[in-house]
Design a protein around this motif. Structure first.
Motif, PDB file in Angstrom:
ATOM      1  N   ALA A 231       0.832  -1.203   0.000  1.00 18.23           N
ATOM      2  CA  ALA A 231       0.000   0.000   0.000  1.00 18.23           C
ATOM      3  C   ALA A 231       0.868   1.256   0.000  1.00 18.23           C
ATOM      4  N   PHE A 232       1.937   1.239   0.780  1.00 14.24           N
ATOM      5  CA  PHE A 232       2.855   2.370   0.787  1.00 14.24           C
ATOM      6  C   PHE A 232       3.454   2.589  -0.603  1.00 14.24           C
ATOM      7  N   SER A 233       3.793   1.509  -1.294  1.00 13.84           N
ATOM      8  CA  SER A 233       4.387   1.623  -2.621  1.00 13.84           C
ATOM      9  C   SER A 233       3.427   2.290  -3.596  1.00 13.84           C
TER      10      SER A 233
ATOM     11  N   ALA B 186      -3.551   5.392  -6.342  1.00 15.35           N
ATOM     12  CA  ALA B 186      -3.980   5.544  -4.949  1.00 15.35           C
ATOM     13  C   ALA B 186      -5.130   4.589  -4.634  1.00 15.35           C
ATOM     14  N   GLN B 187      -6.047   4.405  -5.566  1.00 12.82           N
ATOM     15  CA  GLN B 187      -7.176   3.497  -5.334  1.00 12.82           C
ATOM     16  C   GLN B 187      -6.689   2.060  -5.183  1.00 12.82           C
ATOM     17  N   MET B 188      -5.682   1.654  -5.959  1.00  9.93           N
ATOM     18  CA  MET B 188      -5.130   0.307  -5.806  1.00  9.93           C
ATOM     19  C   MET B 188      -4.504   0.147  -4.437  1.00  9.93           C
ATOM     20  N   GLY B 189      -3.914   1.208  -3.905  1.00 12.05           N
ATOM     21  CA  GLY B 189      -3.366   1.149  -2.563  1.00 12.05           C
ATOM     22  C   GLY B 189      -4.461   0.995  -1.522  1.00 12.05           C
ATOM     23  N   VAL B 190      -5.558   1.720  -1.685  1.00 10.05           N
ATOM     24  CA  VAL B 190      -6.682   1.634  -0.755  1.00 10.05           C
ATOM     25  C   VAL B 190      -7.254   0.222  -0.714  1.00 10.05           C
ATOM     26  N   GLU B 191      -7.295  -0.428  -1.865  1.00 10.58           N
ATOM     27  CA  GLU B 191      -7.849  -1.788  -1.928  1.00 10.58           C
ATOM     28  C   GLU B 191      -7.025  -2.793  -1.136  1.00 10.58           C
ATOM     29  N   LEU B 192      -5.801  -2.470  -0.813  1.00 12.42           N
ATOM     30  CA  LEU B 192      -4.939  -3.349  -0.018  1.00 12.42           C
ATOM     31  C   LEU B 192      -5.134  -3.168   1.479  1.00 12.42           C
TER      32      LEU B 192
END
Length: 338
Positions: free
Chosen positions: A293-295, A331-337
């Motif tokens: 998510a940080f990445s 950012a949305q892909m990070g939120v999904e994690l």
């Protein structure tokens, strides 16, 4: 000049003839297609080829485009198992071409832009991934004190500081309200794992197109693009590499989302993590989704910076606006994690 990325070739040639041993004109200059952040140029002379990397012109975000840091780390790694180009000269006189720049050796070889490696047979692809992970492990095993990089960054509380840094960079470049970025900015500091293990040198942009391979051989010849390198937690590089493999096929940075990796001959994420852990003597990695998510958050912040430069006319690539539009989806892909 109409193009703010141009510079006077004669002035540069006279300067390099004095400061780079063996370099004599005439010099012809060709811009590489890559280099979103720091424009990169091929210099061809009668005696050989060189590479010049410069800061972009215009107003720059604080701590961004640090070509002087790139030069320092290249020089420090020259005698280590990590393959890099030879650092030849750093010019801090902005009057020469309008910004800081450095010159390094040109390393001939193969660069792959697609992690699916369509240029290679299925049977050969795994060996190239092995070489990448072996290079990553070698980088993280470098003794930073022995190579003079013990002061290359504040090693403690790496992720907490990185979250603060990339939040500030995002705010400085913000052009829209992205709900997913706000969620990550709130979630990441509250879920930062406790730091453990010895800090290492971190590359910061560990993806397949930042490597030159020997022609026809699964061996890394040079690791490129050290702008984001620092001291910190090596899991940042591992997660970033795996994050890139999760990206969609379409986009400025191609990923492997939706593809059957076994059929491609490309290792899955579990196999990549297991190989890295084996090479570095790590038992297991906890809180893996935090690192991923940080990445995504950091890459989204970088994309937002590219968008800001594109809107200001200072981007180094014609596709900069397309890259900038990736900020929201990343950012949305990070939120999904989370």
């Amino acid at each position: 000049m109409n193009n703010p990325l141009q510079f006077d070739v004669d002035t540069l040639t006279r300067y390099l003839a004095v400061h780079v041993p063996g370099l004599q004109g005439p010099v012809t200059i060709e811009k590489f297609a890559g280099g979103q952040s720091n424009p990169t140029f091929l210099l061809t002379t009668p005696g050989g080829r060189y590479v010049l990397r410069r800061q972009p012109p215009g107003t720059l975000l604080k701590s961004a485009h640090a070509v002087d840091r790139e030069f320092r780390v290249l020089a420090a790694l020259r005698e280590t198992p990590v393959p890099v180009a030879r650092a030849l000269h750093l010019c801090e006189d902005r009057d020469v071409i309008g910004s800081l720049f450095y010159v390094m050796s040109y390393e001939d070889g193969e660069t792959f832009w697609d992690p699916a490696l369509p240029e290679l047979s299925v049977e050969r692809r795994g060996a190239y991934y092995d070489a990448l992970i072996e290079t990553m492990a070698a980088l993280h095993d470098v003794d930073v004190e022995a190579v003079g990089l013990s002061d290359y960054g504040r090693a403690s509380h790496y992720f907490a500081r990185q979250i603060d840094l990339w939040t500030a960079q995002y705010r400085a470049a913000q052009t829209d309200d992205l709900d997913a970025m706000e969620k990550l900015i709130a979630w990441l500091p509250a879920h930062c794992p406790a730091e453990s293990g010895k800090p290492t040198l971190v590359h910061g942009d560990f993806r397949i197109d930042n490597f030159i391979f020997e022609r026809g051989v699964p061996r890394v010849r040079a690791v490129l693009d050290w702008e984001l390198s620092t001291l910190g937690n090596p899991l940042a590089d591992l997660a970033y590499f795996c994050m890139c493999l999760r990206l969609p096929r379409q986009g400025h940075i191609a990923g492997l989302a939706g593809l059957e990796r076994a059929a491609l001959g490309v290792p899955g994420e579990d196999a990549i993590v297991a190989q890295y852990c084996r090479l570095r003597g790590i038992d297991a990695i906890e809180n893996w989704n935090f690192y991923l998510a940080f990445s995504f958050f950091r890459l989204a912040s970088i994309a937002q910076g590219v968008k800001k430069r594109a809107l200001g006319g200072n981007a180094s690539n014609d596709k900069a606006r397309q890259v900038g539009e990736m900020a929201g989806p990343l950012a949305q892909m990070g939120v999904e994690l989370i």
